[in-house]
Write a protein that holds these residues in place. Structure first.
Motif, PDB file in Angstrom:
ATOM      1  N   ILE A 162      10.841 -41.740  -6.547  1.00 22.39           N
ATOM      2  CA  ILE A 162      10.942 -40.742  -8.222  1.00 22.39           C
ATOM      3  C   ILE A 162      10.891 -39.507  -7.881  1.00 22.39           C
ATOM      4  CG2 ILE A 162       9.912 -40.460 -10.355  1.00 22.39           C
ATOM      5  CD1 ILE A 162       8.936 -43.430 -10.101  1.00 22.39           C
ATOM      6  N   ILE A 163       9.935 -38.923  -7.126  1.00 18.66           N
ATOM      7  CA  ILE A 163       9.961 -37.408  -6.755  1.00 18.66           C
ATOM      8  C   ILE A 163      11.000 -37.085  -6.269  1.00 18.66           C
ATOM      9  CG2 ILE A 163       8.573 -35.788  -5.565  1.00 18.66           C
ATOM     10  CD1 ILE A 163       6.152 -37.340  -5.853  1.00 18.66           C
ATOM     11  N   GLY A 164      11.660 -37.635  -5.461  1.00 15.38           N
ATOM     12  CA  GLY A 164      12.830 -37.178  -4.599  1.00 15.38           C
ATOM     13  C   GLY A 164      14.175 -37.138  -5.496  1.00 15.38           C
ATOM     14  N   VAL A 165      14.225 -38.389  -6.252  1.00 20.42           N
ATOM     15  CA  VAL A 165      15.520 -38.217  -7.171  1.00 20.42           C
ATOM     16  C   VAL A 165      15.307 -37.423  -8.418  1.00 20.42           C
ATOM     17  CG1 VAL A 165      16.768 -40.003  -8.662  1.00 20.42           C
ATOM     18  CG2 VAL A 165      15.855 -40.876  -6.472  1.00 20.42           C
ATOM     19  N   ALA A 166      14.071 -37.447  -8.941  1.00 19.08           N
ATOM     20  CA  ALA A 166      14.144 -36.592 -10.033  1.00 19.08           C
ATOM     21  C   ALA A 166      14.113 -34.968  -9.955  1.00 19.08           C
ATOM     22  CB  ALA A 166      12.248 -36.751 -10.638  1.00 19.08           C
ATOM     23  N   LEU A 167      13.983 -34.550  -8.281  1.00 15.86           N
ATOM     24  CA  LEU A 167      14.034 -33.097  -8.089  1.00 15.86           C
ATOM     25  C   LEU A 167      15.545 -32.786  -7.854  1.00 15.86           C
ATOM     26  CD1 LEU A 167      11.229 -32.736  -5.210  1.00 15.86           C
ATOM     27  CD2 LEU A 167      11.427 -31.767  -7.667  1.00 15.86           C
ATOM     28  N   LEU A 168      16.449 -33.767  -7.754  1.00 18.12           N
ATOM     29  CA  LEU A 168      17.697 -33.623  -7.683  1.00 18.12           C
ATOM     30  C   LEU A 168      18.598 -32.858  -8.626  1.00 18.12           C
ATOM     31  CD1 LEU A 168      19.047 -36.901  -5.886  1.00 18.12           C
ATOM     32  CD2 LEU A 168      18.840 -34.525  -4.642  1.00 18.12           C
ATOM     33  N   PRO A 169      18.278 -33.151  -9.939  1.00 14.56           N
ATOM     34  CA  PRO A 169      18.517 -32.370 -11.051  1.00 14.56           C
ATOM     35  C   PRO A 169      18.204 -30.877 -11.119  1.00 14.56           C
ATOM     36  CG  PRO A 169      18.050 -34.459 -11.983  1.00 14.56           C
ATOM     37  CD  PRO A 169      17.390 -34.283 -10.409  1.00 14.56           C
ATOM     38  N   VAL A 170      17.008 -30.622 -10.322  1.00 16.23           N
ATOM     39  CA  VAL A 170      16.757 -29.287 -10.271  1.00 16.23           C
ATOM     40  C   VAL A 170      17.599 -28.502  -9.326  1.00 16.23           C
ATOM     41  CG1 VAL A 170      14.943 -27.757  -9.651  1.00 16.23           C
ATOM     42  CG2 VAL A 170      14.264 -29.684 -10.688  1.00 16.23           C
ATOM     43  N   ALA A 171      17.892 -29.008  -8.170  1.00 20.82           N
ATOM     44  CA  ALA A 171      18.703 -28.528  -7.340  1.00 20.82           C
ATOM     45  C   ALA A 171      20.412 -28.541  -7.956  1.00 20.82           C
ATOM     46  CB  ALA A 171      19.064 -29.342  -5.944  1.00 20.82           C
ATOM     47  N   ALA A 172      20.533 -29.361  -8.620  1.00 26.19           N
ATOM     48  CA  ALA A 172      22.036 -29.243  -9.434  1.00 26.19           C
ATOM     49  C   ALA A 172      22.113 -28.126 -10.570  1.00 26.19           C
ATOM     50  CB  ALA A 172      22.384 -30.732 -10.191  1.00 26.19           C
ATOM     51  N   MET A 180      18.480 -26.985 -17.253  1.00 25.80           N
ATOM     52  CA  MET A 180      18.873 -28.609 -17.446  1.00 25.80           C
ATOM     53  C   MET A 180      18.533 -29.174 -18.561  1.00 25.80           C
ATOM     54  SD  MET A 180      15.900 -29.668 -14.267  1.00 25.80           S
ATOM     55  CE  MET A 180      16.052 -31.274 -14.611  1.00 25.80           C
ATOM     56  N   GLY A 181      19.108 -30.172 -19.039  1.00 28.45           N
ATOM     57  CA  GLY A 181      19.231 -30.861 -20.252  1.00 28.45           C
ATOM     58  C   GLY A 181      20.523 -30.955 -20.723  1.00 28.45           C
ATOM     59  N   PRO A 182      20.857 -31.527 -22.071  1.00 30.74           N
ATOM     60  CA  PRO A 182      22.045 -31.686 -22.576  1.00 30.74           C
ATOM     61  C   PRO A 182      22.891 -30.384 -22.661  1.00 30.74           C
ATOM     62  CG  PRO A 182      20.578 -33.025 -23.534  1.00 30.74           C
ATOM     63  CD  PRO A 182      19.679 -32.060 -22.622  1.00 30.74           C
ATOM     64  N   MET A 183      22.327 -29.325 -22.985  1.00 34.73           N
ATOM     65  CA  MET A 183      22.963 -27.909 -23.295  1.00 34.73           C
ATOM     66  C   MET A 183      23.622 -27.467 -21.963  1.00 34.73           C
ATOM     67  SD  MET A 183      22.564 -27.452 -26.358  1.00 34.73           S
ATOM     68  CE  MET A 183      23.331 -25.613 -26.446  1.00 34.73           C
ATOM     69  N   ALA A 184      23.054 -27.764 -20.992  1.00 37.93           N
ATOM     70  CA  ALA A 184      23.735 -27.552 -19.437  1.00 37.93           C
ATOM     71  C   ALA A 184      25.215 -28.028 -19.583  1.00 37.93           C
ATOM     72  CB  ALA A 184      23.136 -28.191 -18.393  1.00 37.93           C
ATOM     73  N   MET A 185      25.657 -29.149 -20.051  1.00 35.80           N
ATOM     74  CA  MET A 185      26.929 -29.625 -19.987  1.00 35.80           C
ATOM     75  C   MET A 185      27.825 -28.673 -20.909  1.00 35.80           C
ATOM     76  SD  MET A 185      26.333 -32.102 -18.119  1.00 35.80           S
ATOM     77  CE  MET A 185      28.215 -32.726 -18.289  1.00 35.80           C
ATOM     78  N   VAL A 403       7.272 -54.113 -10.728  1.00 35.27           N
ATOM     79  CA  VAL A 403       6.703 -52.448 -10.631  1.00 35.27           C
ATOM     80  C   VAL A 403       7.783 -51.538 -10.232  1.00 35.27           C
ATOM     81  CG1 VAL A 403       5.012 -51.395  -9.321  1.00 35.27           C
ATOM     82  CG2 VAL A 403       4.531 -53.652  -9.765  1.00 35.27           C
ATOM     83  N   VAL A 404       8.424 -51.807  -9.073  1.00 34.60           N
ATOM     84  CA  VAL A 404       9.343 -50.660  -8.578  1.00 34.60           C
ATOM     85  C   VAL A 404      10.617 -50.340  -9.708  1.00 34.60           C
ATOM     86  CG1 VAL A 404      10.935 -50.032  -6.750  1.00 34.60           C
ATOM     87  CG2 VAL A 404       8.810 -51.177  -6.091  1.00 34.60           C
ATOM     88  N   ALA A 405      11.040 -51.644 -10.047  1.00 39.98           N
ATOM     89  CA  ALA A 405      12.335 -51.449 -11.078  1.00 39.98           C
ATOM     90  C   ALA A 405      12.088 -50.644 -12.196  1.00 39.98           C
ATOM     91  CB  ALA A 405      12.950 -52.609 -11.240  1.00 39.98           C
ATOM     92  N   THR A 406      10.840 -50.910 -12.995  1.00 36.23           N
ATOM     93  CA  THR A 406      10.459 -50.391 -14.251  1.00 36.23           C
ATOM     94  C   THR A 406      10.044 -49.045 -14.113  1.00 36.23           C
ATOM     95  OG1 THR A 406       9.668 -52.657 -14.962  1.00 36.23           O
ATOM     96  CG2 THR A 406       8.900 -50.844 -16.283  1.00 36.23           C
ATOM     97  N   SER A 407       9.100 -48.649 -12.947  1.00 33.80           N
ATOM     98  CA  SER A 407       8.793 -47.542 -12.804  1.00 33.80           C
ATOM     99  C   SER A 407       9.710 -46.638 -12.596  1.00 33.80           C
ATOM    100  CB  SER A 407       7.543 -47.350 -11.657  1.00 33.80           C
ATOM    101  OG  SER A 407       8.225 -47.782 -10.631  1.00 33.80           O
ATOM    102  N   VAL A 408      10.801 -46.724 -11.487  1.00 34.46           N
ATOM    103  CA  VAL A 408      12.026 -45.935 -11.296  1.00 34.46           C
ATOM    104  C   VAL A 408      12.924 -45.852 -12.562  1.00 34.46           C
ATOM    105  CG1 VAL A 408      14.118 -45.778  -9.988  1.00 34.46           C
ATOM    106  CG2 VAL A 408      12.001 -46.580  -8.897  1.00 34.46           C
ATOM    107  N   GLY A 409      13.186 -46.846 -13.317  1.00 37.87           N
ATOM    108  CA  GLY A 409      13.770 -46.948 -14.544  1.00 37.87           C
ATOM    109  C   GLY A 409      13.441 -45.821 -15.549  1.00 37.87           C
ATOM    110  N   LEU A 410      11.985 -45.896 -15.666  1.00 42.05           N
ATOM    111  CA  LEU A 410      11.567 -45.031 -16.695  1.00 42.05           C
ATOM    112  C   LEU A 410      11.412 -43.645 -16.250  1.00 42.05           C
ATOM    113  CD1 LEU A 410       8.421 -47.172 -17.965  1.00 42.05           C
ATOM    114  CD2 LEU A 410      10.206 -46.412 -19.088  1.00 42.05           C
ATOM    115  N   GLY A 411      11.141 -43.392 -14.860  1.00 42.06           N
ATOM    116  CA  GLY A 411      11.213 -41.985 -14.428  1.00 42.06           C
ATOM    117  C   GLY A 411      12.810 -41.424 -14.594  1.00 42.06           C
ATOM    118  N   VAL A 414      13.679 -40.174 -18.300  1.00 41.61           N
ATOM    119  CA  VAL A 414      13.179 -39.072 -18.667  1.00 41.61           C
ATOM    120  C   VAL A 414      13.767 -37.837 -17.687  1.00 41.61           C
ATOM    121  CG1 VAL A 414      11.250 -37.244 -18.980  1.00 41.61           C
ATOM    122  CG2 VAL A 414      11.090 -39.857 -19.263  1.00 41.61           C
ATOM    123  N   THR A 415      14.084 -38.185 -16.737  1.00 42.77           N
ATOM    124  CA  THR A 415      15.071 -37.202 -15.668  1.00 42.77           C
ATOM    125  C   THR A 415      16.398 -36.887 -16.178  1.00 42.77           C
ATOM    126  OG1 THR A 415      13.714 -37.846 -13.704  1.00 42.77           O
ATOM    127  CG2 THR A 415      15.788 -36.713 -13.357  1.00 42.77           C
TER     128      THR A 415
END
Length: 651
Positions: A162-172, A180-185, A403-411, A414-415
C-alpha cells in the motif's frame, strides 16, 4: 564475552581469516559513501521539503519562515537518520533507513495549526503536540514491539504494498506539476513535463540495464543529474534563490518561541504516531527483507524509539514528526547498496544542507518532473518489496485473501480519491484522509479479527462442492485412515507416503501440509519410491485413460490427441519403460503442450537410471502440488475460479 570475542578474532587472524562482515555493517570507501549518500538525499529531498511547504502555505507563513522550516527539516532529518542507522543503547535499528517527516501528520498538523489561529501561534501549538507525541512514542516502543506477532507477512506485506502504490500518485503529481486530487485533472499536462520525467526514467533504466558495478548503483543519482542538466540547457531548471540565499544558517531551538500545549492537539498527534509506528514496522521489515537480516521485536522497538527521539528533537528544532522514509527503502532495493553507513553519509550531507541555505537552494532547483520520473522507479520498487513479502503468505487460507484484498482496496480508495476523507468528521480525517493510514489499520484490524479472535475459523484445506469442508484443525484430528481417504489421491494412494506424511502432524498451516508430502516421498526407501513410480500409468496407455493421471494431462492437451499423436506418446512411453524399468512421469501442467511432452521425454532417454529416478520423483512432487492446489480450490471457491478437475477414482 568481550574476552571470548577477542580470542575468536585472534584465532581468525592466526588462521589467516577474517570474520565476515554483513553488507549492512560494511564501511565503504569515502567517495562511494559520498556518492551513495548524496543519491539518497536527492531521492528524498522533494518529500522532505514538501511537508513544510504544505504546512507553511496552510498557516500563511512568510517566505522567511518557510526557508527556516525547510532548513530546520533538513538539519533534523540528518540527525534523525544518523540516530536510526548508527544506533546507541536501545535506540536505532542499525539498518540503512533514512528518516524524514511523515506525510501522515500533514492533515492533523494543519488542523492543529488552524485551530490555534494559524501563523506562528499555530506552529507553536503544533510543536507542543509534537514534543509530547515524541515522548509518548519513545515510552511505548517496548510495548508496541511486543505486539509484533500481530504483524505477520500478511499485514506487513499489505502495508508495504500500500505504501509503495500510494506513493506513486505523489510522483505523478510531480511530473505534471499539479496538486493531487480531482482538480489536477482540470489542468493541461505539458508534453515537455512527460518528456523530462520519462527521459529521466529511461536514463535510470538504461544504466541499470547496460552498466554494472558502481555505475549501476548510482543510476538514480545520474538520472537526476543528467535530467536536471538537460532541463537547465532547455530553460526548465532555474536556480533563482541561490544568489539571495545566505552561505551559513543554523536552526536555533524554539526559534519561533516556546511551544503551547492543547489536549486535543496532543491526542491527535499521538494517533498520528501510532499510525507512524505501523509504517515504521512495515519499512523495517521491508528493509530487513532487502538486506537479508532477520527482524526481531527488539529491532522494531529500537526503530520506534529512534522515531520518538527524532520527533522530540524535531519539536525542539522547529521541525515535525519523523519516520522511516519508504522512498529510500525503494532506493536500497533498486541499487542493492545495503550499508547503513551510506545513510550516515546522507545524514551528514543533510546537516550540511540544513546549515548552508545556498546549497539547499541548488538542490531545490531540480525540476519536479525530473524528480517525479526518478520517484516512479523508487516508489514502484517499494510495492515490489510488498509483493515479495506477500509471497510468503499462505493464500490457501481464505482469511488472508480477505485481509490483503480489503486493506489494499481501502488504501487505494483514498489514494485514488484523496478528498473522500472530507466526508468524515474532522477527528476521523486522520484515518480516512490517508490511503496508507486507512490501509494499514485495516490490515491490522482484519488480521486480528480473522486470524486471532474466536474459534471455528480454521483454514479449509480440502472439500468438494456441496460437501463438508475440511479445516486444518480437522486434518490434525484425523485418524490415519481418514487422512488417507482425504489425501490419497495426491500420491496415487501409496500407503507408505501417506503414513510418512501423517506422522508429521500437527501441521501449522497448509504449506506445512504440502511440505509433508514432499518430504515423505523424497525420503522413502528405493523400493518404496519404485513402487510409487510404478503406480502411475504409462502415458498413452489404456490404463491411463481412466486414471486421475489423465486428468493431470488435460492442461497439455493429451486428452484430445488424434490417433497418430497418441501413438507417438505411446511409443515414447514404451521405449522409456524398456530402458529404465518404470514409467515416464511428466507433470503436464508445467509442460503445457503435447510437442513439449515428446521433446522432454526423448531428451531424458540419455540420462542414467539414477538420474531418471530422481527426476521422476521430482515430477511426482510437482504433480502432487497441482493436485493439492485443485483440492484446496474446491475448499476455497472464492480464492479460485477453477472448475474442479481432481476427481478421485475408485481403487
Amino acid at each position: 564475552m568481550t574476552t571470548l570475542a577477542n580470542t575468536n578474532k585472534a584465532a581468525s587472524a592466526a588462521n589467516g581469516t577474517t570474520a565476515r562482515i554483513h553488507p549492512v555493517d560494511e564501511v565503504l570507501p569515502l567517495p562511494k559513501l559520498a556518492a551513495y549518500g548524496f543519491q539518497h538525499v536527492l531521492a528524498f529531498y522533494a518529500g522532505a521539503v514538501l511537508v513544510p511547504i504544505i504546512v507553511a502555505g496552510a498557516l500563511k507563513l512568510s517566505p522567511e519562515q518557510l526557508i527556516h522550516l525547510i532548513n530546520a527539516d533538513l538539519f533534523t532529518c540528518g540527525i534523525a537518520s544518523i540516530i536510526q542507522s548508527v544506533g546507541f543503547w536501545k535506540i536505532g535499528v542499525r539498518l540503512p533507513l533514512l528518516q524524514g517527516v511523515t506525510f501522515t501528520a500533514v492533515s492533523p498538523m494543519i488542523a492543529i495549526g488552524l485551530a490555534a489561529g494559524g501563523g506562528t501561534p499555530g506552529l507553536l501549538s503544533i510543536y507542543g503536540s509534537v514534543l509530547v507525541a515524541g515522548l509518548f512514542t519513545f515510552a511505548v516502543a517496548s510495548y508496541f514491539a511486543k505486539l509484533v506477532r500481530f504483524f505477520p507477512p500478511v499485514v506487513t506485506g499489505s502495508v508495504i504494498l500500500i505504501i509503495g502504490v500510494a506513493l506513486l500518485p505523489v510522483a505523478a503529481a510531480d511530473i505534471v506539476e499539479s496538486p493531487m486530487g480531482p482538480m489536477a485533472m482540470q489542468s493541461p499536462v505539458l508534453l515537455s513535463n512527460l518528456a523530462y520525467a520519462l527521459g529521466t526514467l529511461a536514463i535510470i533504466v538504461g544504466i541499470q540495464r547496460f552498466f554494472t558495478g558502481f555505475m549501476q548503483t548510482v543510476a538514480v543519482l545520474l538520472g537526476l543529474v543528467i535530467g536536471t542538466a538537460v532541463a537547465f540547457l532547455l530553460g526548465k531548471a532555474t536556480f533563482p534563490d541561490v544568489g539571495t540565499a545566505g552561505w551559513v544558517g543554523y536552526t536555533m531551538p524554539f526559534y519561533f518561541g516556546l511551544p503551547t500545549f492543547s489536549i486535543t492537539a496532543i491526542l491527535s498527534m499521538i494517533v498520528v504516531m501510532i499510525i507512524t509506528m505501523v509504517e515504521t514496522t512495515g519499512d523495517v521489515y521491508a528493509t530487513g527483507e532487502i538486506v537479508k537480516k532477520r527482524i526481531t521485536s527488539d529491532d522494531i522497538g529500537r526503530a520506534i524509539r529512534a522515531d520518538g527521539l527524532a520527533t522530540f528533537i524535531g519539536g525542539v528544532l522547529n521541525s515535525f514528526p519523523y519516520t522511516c522514509f519508504a522512498e529510500n527503502v525503494g532506493l536500497v532495493r533498486l541499487t542493492q547498496v545495503k550499508s547503513r553507513w551510506v545513510i550516515v553519509a546522507a545524514g551528514v550531507i543533510m546537516i550540511i544542507l540544513g546549515s548552508l541555505p545556498k546549497a539547499a537552494a541548488i538542490v531545490a532547483g531540480i525540476p519536479l518532473p525530473v524528480l517525479g520520473g526518478a520517484a516512479l522507479a523508487m516508489f514502484a520498487t517499494v510495492a515490489v518489496v510488498g509483493i515479495q513479502t506477500l509471497s510468503r503468505v499462505d493464500f490457501n487460507n481464505h482469511n488472508n485473501i480477505v485481509v490483503v484484498a480489503t486493506s489494499v482496496g481501502l488504501g487505494m480508495l483514498v489514494t485514488s480519491q484523496p478528498f473522500v476523507g472530507s466526508a468524515f468528521p474532522e477527528w476521523a480525517q486522520i484515518i480516512f484522509g490517508s490511503g496508507i493510514t486507512l490501509g494499514a489499520l485495516s490490515a491490522i484490524v482484519l488480521n486480528i479479527v480473522f486470524n486471532h479472535i474466536g474459534a471455528g475459523h480454521g483454514v479449509a484445506v480440502a472439500g468438494r462442492p456441496g460437501g463438508k469442508l475440511v479445516t486444518l484443525a480437522d486434518v490434525n484430528a484425523m485418524s490415519q485412515a481418514e487422512f488417507g481417504a482425504t489425501f490419497g489421491g495426491l500420491v496415487e494412494k501409496s500407503p507408505w507416503v501417506l503414513e510418512r506424511a501423517y506422522a508429521m502432524k500437527p501441521f501449522a498451516d497448509t504449506l506445512a501440509l504440502r511440505s509433508a508430502f514432499h518430504d515423505a516421498l523424497l525420503t522413502g526407501t528405493p523400493d518404496q519410491q519404485l513402487q510409487l513410480m510404478n503406480s502411475f500409468a504409462d502415458l498413452g496407455s489404456e490404463a491411463e485413460a481412466g486414471s486421475s493421471y489423465m486428468q493431470d494431462h488435460v492442461h497439455a492437451g493429451l486428452d484430445v490427441l488424434d490417433h497418430d499423436e497418441r501413438n507417438d506418446v505411446h511409443d515414447l512411453a514404451v521405449a522409456y519403460r524398456k530402458q529404465f524399468g518404470f514409467p515416464l512421469i511428466v507433470c503436464a501442467p508445467e509442460v503445457e503442450r503435447y510437442e513439449r511432452v515428446l521433446e522432454t521425454g526423448w531428451s531424458r532417454m540419455a540420462n542414467s537410471p539414477a538420474v531418471e529416478r530422481a527426476a521422476g520423483l521430482i515430477e511426482i512432487a510437482k504433480i502432487a502440488n497441482h493436485r493439492f492446489d485443485k483440492l484446496v480450490a474446491n475448499a476455497n471457491p472464492i480464492a479460485s475460479a477453477q472448475v474442479p478437475q481432481f476427481v478421485e477414482r475408485p481403487a
